[in-house]
Write a protein that holds these residues in place. Sequence first.
Motif, short mmCIF file in Angstrom:
data_model
loop_
_atom_site.label_atom_id
_atom_site.label_comp_id
_atom_site.label_asym_id
_atom_site.label_seq_id
_atom_site.Cartn_x
_atom_site.Cartn_y
_atom_site.Cartn_z
N GLY A 1 -5.66 -9.66 -1.56
CA GLY A 1 -4.69 -8.74 -2.16
C GLY A 1 -3.39 -8.75 -1.39
N PRO B 1 -11.38 -1.52 -6.99
CA PRO B 1 -10.29 -2.25 -6.34
C PRO B 1 -8.92 -1.72 -6.77
CG PRO B 1 -11.97 -3.77 -7.11
CD PRO B 1 -12.32 -2.42 -7.67
N VAL C 1 -3.32 -7.48 2.42
CA VAL C 1 -4.12 -8.12 3.47
C VAL C 1 -3.19 -8.70 4.54
CG1 VAL C 1 -5.76 -9.96 4.00
CG2 VAL C 1 -6.01 -8.63 1.89
N VAL D 1 -5.99 -6.28 -6.35
CA VAL D 1 -7.00 -6.64 -5.35
C VAL D 1 -8.17 -7.34 -6.03
CG1 VAL D 1 -8.71 -5.77 -3.71
CG2 VAL D 1 -6.39 -4.83 -3.70
N GLY E 1 -10.63 1.18 3.22
CA GLY E 1 -9.69 0.19 3.73
C GLY E 1 -9.93 -0.06 5.20
N VAL F 1 -12.11 -9.52 0.40
CA VAL F 1 -10.98 -9.06 -0.40
C VAL F 1 -9.80 -10.00 -0.30
CG1 VAL F 1 -11.60 -6.61 -0.31
CG2 VAL F 1 -10.16 -7.58 1.49
N ASN G 1 0.81 -1.22 0.00
CA ASN G 1 0.00 0.00 0.00
C ASN G 1 0.84 1.27 0.00
OD1 ASN G 1 -2.53 -0.98 -0.32
ND2 ASN G 1 -3.17 -0.77 1.80
N THR H 1 -6.10 -4.33 6.34
CA THR H 1 -5.52 -4.18 5.00
C THR H 1 -4.57 -2.98 4.95
OG1 THR H 1 -7.41 -2.84 4.24
CG2 THR H 1 -7.54 -5.23 3.91
N THR I 1 -8.00 -0.83 0.16
CA THR I 1 -8.17 -1.89 -0.84
C THR I 1 -8.86 -1.30 -2.07
OG1 THR I 1 -10.33 -2.55 0.06
CG2 THR I 1 -8.37 -3.70 0.89
#
Length: 549
Positions: free
Chosen positions: A400, A371, A403, A375, A347, A398, A227, A351, A355
């Motif tokens: 990704g 997304p 996570v 994701v 989010g 979700v 992220n 996460t 997300t």
Amino acid sequence: MNTEHFRFWPARLPKTLTIPETTLYDNLVLSAKKYPSKTAINYYGGTLTYRSLTDEVERLAGYLENELGVEPNDKLLLYMQNSPQFVISFFAILRLRATVVPANPMSTTEDLAFYVKDCDIRHVLTGEELYSKAAPLKESTSVDDIIVASYADYIDREKAPADIPDAVLGTGEPFTEGIPWEKVLANTKDPSPYNGTGADVAMIPYTSGTTGLPKGCVHTNDTVQANTYGASAWMSMVADTVTLTTLPLFHVTGLVHSALAPIASGSTMIMLTRWDRDYAAKAIEAYGCTHWINISTMLIDFLANPALENYDISSLEVIGGGGAPLPATVGEQLYERTGLRYVEGYGLSETISHTHFNPPDRPKMQCLGIPSFDVDARVIDVATGEKVAGYEEGELVVNGPQVFKGYHNREEENEQSHIELDGKTFFRTGDIVKMDEEGYFFLVDRLKRMINASGFKVWPTEVESILYKHPSIHQACVVSEPDEKRGETVKAFVILNDQAEGDIKEEDIIEWSKNHMAAYKYPRIVEFRDSFPMTSSGKILWRKLQENE
């Protein structure tokens, strides 16, 4: 995997993002090598370059290791407000391959004791104004040492563009057991050579605990990097970006978007300890802030400032946030004032922020967005776990790279919060959403917040979003009220705009609501308030209002 949203993917961005195998600490080191003399943090006029920031991280890490015996995998409590010391502490802990446990500055001693016990914490880093809450931990928990910082050490009164908040200037209260920050930075012993990996556990942020005991979300360098670089790419962050850092850094959104992404891009943070709309406006003008990720309550207050027209805020290029929907009328005010559309995202602590993002060039109001990079987001039936038909509402799940690795010491919750679909593991968010025909996601409400009125499902967030269209409503929060006939009914707490106070009655809001929403949804009860209980990140504490009912 849904692909409808790819039609509206931001131009010139790939649909997948390769995440560096380096660590968060490596991000700081690389930026310091590339931009050693560049300002990393501007804090009420005081500045830290990337070179000096990295140097102080090394000195703190050396002290933690050589004097306090901190080792890899140890967990340290970081209990501070936004400040240079927060950032220095965060990276110094990572420098030792230890784990950051960030705590809300509003936490009580009892809250802190829970984190300490859950993570077997021996060391705390805190601000002097919070020391009185942290000090009792040495008597009743495993805590051995508390390092105490004074934020005022990093300000420059003469260069600050506006008055500095009292919270920054310090309390002047003595602390007898804590280790002074200046003693720590006087350390001359180097830490051991760094050999961190992406799999190292970097931090354990805790959920708010609104549905039970707080749960620690285990994040590695890899999940946070996903992220960090995703935010930087999506928001077009470069070395010359100037970020207004107003969201609290203990919170995942503030940390990722307003600190970690700027550091990874080698850009500058203009940091505020406390939200102040006048200081924010003056800072935007003085430093040419380009990016500002906030929460809707901050932006509402910012745009309501009667002195705003006196400031030049034309440097802003990106304004966005999450946590609470932005009223449509406020979004239009923002556009009229700046020409910018508010870019909302979605989010969770699980996460490490987003997300979902709205495309900056094609955002939708009161929308979670589409997304993010890599994701897979799906909507499932709460009861059966099967994908819902068409564009019906259901629970968001979700999968990704951001996570988390699971809840710390919570095996049962880990099993309950995950589901297998098509050979992939998905996290069950507990949020009820619906997706439109273009692949954009919209929040309906929290699964546990639903109101059952005569058998009809009423989602408070949906009712609130309609109430925000009333020209006299400044803020609204909807809860359930016990009802003899309906079981539960809808109640709305409302804060009126200043100009509407005394002219609008509760009955007027109810009558207006009848004409703007279904008969089973409209509030049967309206109560005016002067203020709402809020989190330090600006979210309305609906549960506190609900508990009173």
